[in-house]
Design an enzyme around this catalytic site. Sequence first.
Site, PDB file in Angstrom:
ATOM      1  CD  GLU A 165      -3.014  -1.137   2.212  1.00 50.97           C
ATOM      2  OE1 GLU A 165      -2.774  -0.558   3.274  1.00 50.97           O
ATOM      3  OE2 GLU A 165      -4.100  -1.679   1.961  1.00 50.97           O
ATOM      4  CD  GLU A 194      -4.233  -5.971   2.428  1.00 49.56           C
ATOM      5  OE1 GLU A 194      -5.070  -5.269   3.029  1.00 49.56           O
ATOM      6  OE2 GLU A 194      -3.010  -5.795   2.501  1.00 49.56           O
TER       7      GLU A 194
HETATM    8  C1  BGP Z   1      -4.670  -2.925   4.898  1.00 42.03           C
HETATM    9  C2  BGP Z   1      -3.363  -3.467   5.349  1.00 42.03           C
HETATM   10  C3  BGP Z   1      -3.429  -4.706   6.140  1.00 42.03           C
HETATM   11  C4  BGP Z   1      -4.683  -4.904   6.893  1.00 42.03           C
HETATM   12  C5  BGP Z   1      -5.948  -4.411   6.274  1.00 42.03           C
HETATM   13  C6  BGP Z   1      -7.170  -4.352   7.161  1.00 42.03           C
HETATM   14  O1  BGP Z   1      -4.579  -1.560   4.781  1.00 42.03           O
HETATM   15  O2  BGP Z   1      -2.475  -3.674   4.283  1.00 42.03           O
HETATM   16  O3  BGP Z   1      -2.238  -4.845   6.839  1.00 42.03           O
HETATM   17  O4  BGP Z   1      -4.630  -5.188   8.185  1.00 42.03           O
HETATM   18  O5  BGP Z   1      -5.755  -3.143   5.731  1.00 42.03           O
HETATM   19  O6  BGP Z   1      -7.068  -3.282   8.055  1.00 42.03           O
HETATM   20  P1  BGP Z   1      -7.299  -3.424   9.603  1.00 42.03           P
HETATM   21  O7  BGP Z   1      -6.390  -4.482  10.092  1.00 42.03           O
HETATM   22  O8  BGP Z   1      -6.977  -2.079  10.164  1.00 42.03           O
HETATM   23  O9  BGP Z   1      -8.731  -3.764   9.769  1.00 42.03           O
END
Ligand code: BGP
Length: 489
Positions: A183, A387
């Site tokens: 990201e 993701e």
């Molecule tokens: C993204 C990241 C992840 C992840 C996901 C969900 O931005 O790359 O590392 O965790 O988001 O976010 P969160 O864990 O804050 O719910």
Amino acid sequence: MNKTRFPKNFLWGGAVAANQCEGAYLEDGKGLNVTDVCKGLLKDPYMKWNGEKWEADLEGFFPSHESIDFYHRYKEDLALMGKDGMGFKAFRTSISWARIFPNGDETKPNEAGLKYYDDLFDEMHNQGIEPVVTMSHYETPLHLLTEYGGWLNEKMIDFWMNYAETILRRYKDKVKYWLTFNEINNLFKIPFAPGACLDIHPKNIEKVNADLTRKELYQAAHYVAVANAKTVKLAREINPDMKIGAMLSLSGMATYPETCKPEDVIAVQQFQHQQHFFLDLFCKGKYSGYARREWEENGYTPIMKDGDLELIQENTVDYIAFSYYKSCVLRAGAEMKTDTGGVYGLKNPYITEYSPEPWKWPVDPQGLRYLCNYLNDIYDKPLFIVENGIGLDEKEDENGKIEDDFRRYYVSEHLKQLSEAINDGCNVMGYLYWGPIDIVSAGTGEMKKRYGFIYVDKDNDGNGDLHRSRKESFDWYKRVIECNGENLD
Ligand code: BGP
């Protein structure tokens, strides 16, 4: 709707990051990464100014320091995900940079760290799983920030290349799919973690990121772009079969104007430029006009070396990997806030479903179809969803069961729209569900926000025996993979 259709060899699976699942945060010679001083990226990191420089302030409990102990339990976890379990074809994780170079500026790597990932990738292959590896998922060694300022400093390119060359050579026959920076477009919003920049001579010692200017961030972005291009070039020399991807948070690209008022439409387009900036650099190999305009009007032009632009132009990535969680709405002049799921804008009156409290993320599966088509039209590169998922507050009932219908619903609706995008002509390599096993949240640093098909017994305060159990969605996702997504009900 047409029958759902996914290509043969579609990479079904899941994704995690070392800093959110491994734990063992100082074991076998590992140093501190930036995320080791965080309890959530959306809060200030735990750093103190000692009169001369920033240093880690690690008193108290950090959920990520033990996390779910994937470091020691990966065999059990991969068995649940691979051919003995859900049948994943691919699994994305990251290499924790500070396991390999504890401070980041050493010349010789830490063999124990390298050995750990050798074993991990071997075990993935034993389970029929193709590794998809992020070189840095918010995992820059902290020392590189406190000593050098991180990516504000040109020296970072050499530290990065030393790391990149070490892992590319070591795992050249084990890892085909690589991602450089997780990201990376978040560099402009939360620079400490993804961009890993730090002002080492701060004017304001109360807040780690307070003094970074947009000019500095553009400079950091240029060094990152040079490092990315050099990595692509080197990977092709080491093993031409390797595929290197850009990885961006692209929920913010599924941003809709609040009205058809031209000012709102232009505001959305300008907001999207922030997501295009790194895509243009990594995929088209160039700085686009809107960036140059901002540099020229504000004096932000980064310092570049002779040959940098040619290097960036000649070494573009093989595919676009991205996270998509939710869409958002913007009106000219409205404030947009970043979070790990993308951005918060205005409420969309046409979206009626939200994830449960306290996170309340809007559910917009069509946003994924829109995004895939949009990227396909502009960049014409293979797309890889690395993701997409939903965090819920869950506990085992008295029979040890967890019914997570909402997760099944969320994933199946997104997969239906992904199939539509594929039918529309998008070249999609795979779908990696975020957080197939419960891990520590990136944004809030807690265990309570669970994404997994696999439950892990651990709470926000570190209580729990770490046992793993299968939520109801486990068997459902397994069946989806078995039938290559043809039946999502
Ligand atoms: C993204 C990241 C992840 C992840 C996901 C969900 O931005 O790359 O590392 O965790 O988001 O976010 P969160 O864990 O804050 O719910």
